[in-house]
Write a protein that holds these residues in place. Sequence first.
Motif, mmCIF file in Angstrom:
data_model
loop_
_atom_site.group_PDB
_atom_site.id
_atom_site.type_symbol
_atom_site.label_atom_id
_atom_site.label_comp_id
_atom_site.label_asym_id
_atom_site.label_seq_id
_atom_site.Cartn_x
_atom_site.Cartn_y
_atom_site.Cartn_z
ATOM 1 N N GLY A 166 0.819 -1.207 0.000
ATOM 2 C CA GLY A 166 0.000 0.000 0.000
ATOM 3 C C GLY A 166 0.849 1.251 0.000
ATOM 4 O O GLY A 166 2.077 1.204 -0.016
ATOM 5 N N PRO A 167 0.206 2.426 0.037
ATOM 6 C CA PRO A 167 0.923 3.704 0.049
ATOM 7 C C PRO A 167 1.678 3.926 1.359
ATOM 8 O O PRO A 167 1.387 3.300 2.383
ATOM 9 N N TYR A 168 2.611 4.846 1.308
ATOM 10 C CA TYR A 168 3.417 5.190 2.482
ATOM 11 C C TYR A 168 3.587 6.699 2.535
ATOM 12 O O TYR A 168 3.906 7.329 1.520
ATOM 13 N N ASP A 169 3.354 7.278 3.696
ATOM 14 C CA ASP A 169 3.607 8.697 3.903
ATOM 15 C C ASP A 169 4.991 8.858 4.525
ATOM 16 O O ASP A 169 5.233 8.374 5.632
ATOM 17 N N ASP A 170 5.870 9.535 3.824
ATOM 18 C CA ASP A 170 7.244 9.696 4.287
ATOM 19 C C ASP A 170 7.367 11.000 5.068
ATOM 20 O O ASP A 170 7.219 12.089 4.496
ATOM 21 N N HIS A 171 7.627 10.887 6.362
ATOM 22 C CA HIS A 171 7.682 12.072 7.212
ATOM 23 C C HIS A 171 9.096 12.394 7.696
ATOM 24 O O HIS A 171 9.263 13.055 8.722
ATOM 25 N N LEU A 172 10.094 11.953 6.967
ATOM 26 C CA LEU A 172 11.461 12.311 7.346
ATOM 27 C C LEU A 172 11.651 13.825 7.284
ATOM 28 O O LEU A 172 11.044 14.512 6.459
ATOM 29 N N GLN A 173 12.521 14.322 8.138
ATOM 30 C CA GLN A 173 12.871 15.740 8.089
ATOM 31 C C GLN A 173 13.663 16.034 6.814
ATOM 32 O O GLN A 173 14.237 15.138 6.194
ATOM 33 N N ARG A 174 13.703 17.293 6.424
ATOM 34 C CA ARG A 174 14.484 17.727 5.275
ATOM 35 C C ARG A 174 15.659 18.572 5.732
ATOM 36 O O ARG A 174 15.606 19.217 6.777
ATOM 37 N N ASP A 175 16.737 18.557 4.929
ATOM 38 C CA ASP A 175 17.915 19.349 5.277
ATOM 39 C C ASP A 175 17.806 20.754 4.693
ATOM 40 O O ASP A 175 16.761 21.156 4.174
ATOM 41 N N GLU A 176 18.886 21.518 4.783
ATOM 42 C CA GLU A 176 18.877 22.908 4.319
ATOM 43 C C GLU A 176 18.583 23.018 2.827
ATOM 44 O O GLU A 176 18.113 24.056 2.363
#
Length: 600
Positions: free
Chosen positions: A435-445
């Motif tokens: 199924g689908p996945y929501d990716d909630h990793l932080q982002r860098d600069e």
Amino acid sequence: MERKNNRNDSSQMKDLIQFDNPENKEKEKPREENQENGKGSSPEPAASGSCCAKDACEASKSEPVRTRNGDVGSSCCRLDELKKLPQCDIRLGTLSFTKSHIILIDVNAFSHGGRVLPQEGRDLWHSNFVKMPCSQYSLSPKPDVQLGPLKFKTGSGPVPRWNLISKQLSALAAKKAAKVEEVEEAILNYNPKYRGEWSFDALANCLKMNPSFQNHFEKLFPKIAALALKLPEQVKKGIPLLQRHRPASITLSQEQISCLLANAFYCTFPHRNTTSSNAEYHNYPSINFSRLFGNWSERKNQKFMALLQYFNVVTDEKSKPDGLVTFERRCLSDADVPNWERCKDTLQKLHVTSQGSIEEEGTGMLQVDFAASWIGGGVLDSGLVQEEILFLMNPELIVSRLFTERLDDKECLIITGAQQYSCYSGFSDSFKWVGPYDDHLQRDEWRRLKRQILAIDALHFKHQREQYSMASVRRELNKAYCGFRGHYRDKEPDIATGKWGCGAFKGDKQLKAVIQLMAAAKARRGLAFFTFGDEDLSRDLQHIYHLLVTQNMTVGETKIFVEVAITTGKGPDLRARLLLVAQGLLKEDRPSGSPQELCV
């Protein structure tokens, strides 16, 4: 370390997914080592059973080792003792062009306001750049005119191929829904050479076998066509090829990548439909989806589910991502190759477990892709092992095939910022899109997701005995070190890896593990080693590591230890010899001389 199961409930597909399907809920059983030998397929077993399953509660603990006298002893660390992003974050500074870092977005707009806009530039029809389907130099014979049952030869010269592509894709994009037959006809109209050669039965059967998705996917095909048509406005600057022996980086927006992959889906890239030895791009992986469309198999059925989920997200204005992704080709120069025999670095931290996975418990670490030298392996064909699964869950990785030349012995590819869009279970023939996945990793600069993936290809041995030479050991040491070596030394995250090169490539599990330990030590980075259900390997590696660090062995001494183990005739196999020599380290009457004397 447990990772939250994030499902994309806002997706258009949420109402179509049957999460109560017993097939999807079935607990994944431990897999045996993969023995596939499919051409172009990355052969190693994946380091996980299901990227969306709940993680085992003990995954962050190293199993204790019992030494020969029965005492419990382990020098391994806990998973939470290793360095991860964002804890060991690095200040990147302003995103800027360099001679070796090409950026396809407008850096001024990005630096002053955070807008992601395409960088202005010009079309480059050159051997050092990707030849684009929308280039004015991409020409095609003018097609014949069809009037009812009659076909008339036009007899005129070539026309811009993008005109033909635009006509076909615009017709699809104008529809509310399109059948597979219409997709096929559009593609073959601007690829007439392959009419009668390319098959689309795999795509057609995917829709037939998933009737609950059929209507949705038929509505998706026009959206993918519309996305592909945005290429001239999204990519205005030539894309350089990441060529052999030339360290370089390319940074693109996720929207640009989606546009490029939409063109790959509709097979628009010129000069990329043949793999013959004299072809212009013979040393590059395939990028057009033509081979994926034909020769149906259940594997391809599951692949389409993952890829169409990706397009479902990126064609939706509400959910399409707006970050950046960087692809970096690294090369180890002759001057940077370590003198392994004289290396004084000592072994770094090691976490070993038979539970958990690289992509789950290894979140925030440098995650190793057990790659093929042609990046992506068989992801656009029938391959479905560790690398291919990784690319299907993170389809933005697939665009690397457009510009990455085959990796040489002292080269690797590092991708920073790729997003995960799907969940899966199983492996190879048991692989299932969940199924689908929501990716909630932080982002860098630079607005990249804090996910780093390292692609390194192991040697492929026809016969397992071929790897027991020091030349092969040195090659693997240099390959691993090329990937493990960072730009910022002690400030970078540690490494999540596993049985690299130990599937169809016939790598020895114990030997490959010790090689990665040595390379990581030279790079001054710790290792999280996932054996994927292989408890024997987990115990052996912890045992060997415990004996080596107890004696404070350097990398140079460890290399000699390996040499002794693979050259002595003691023991029925390398595993026995490694343990035998390691036991010799703790003998009270151990000679005070060099490690060569450790053969007992």
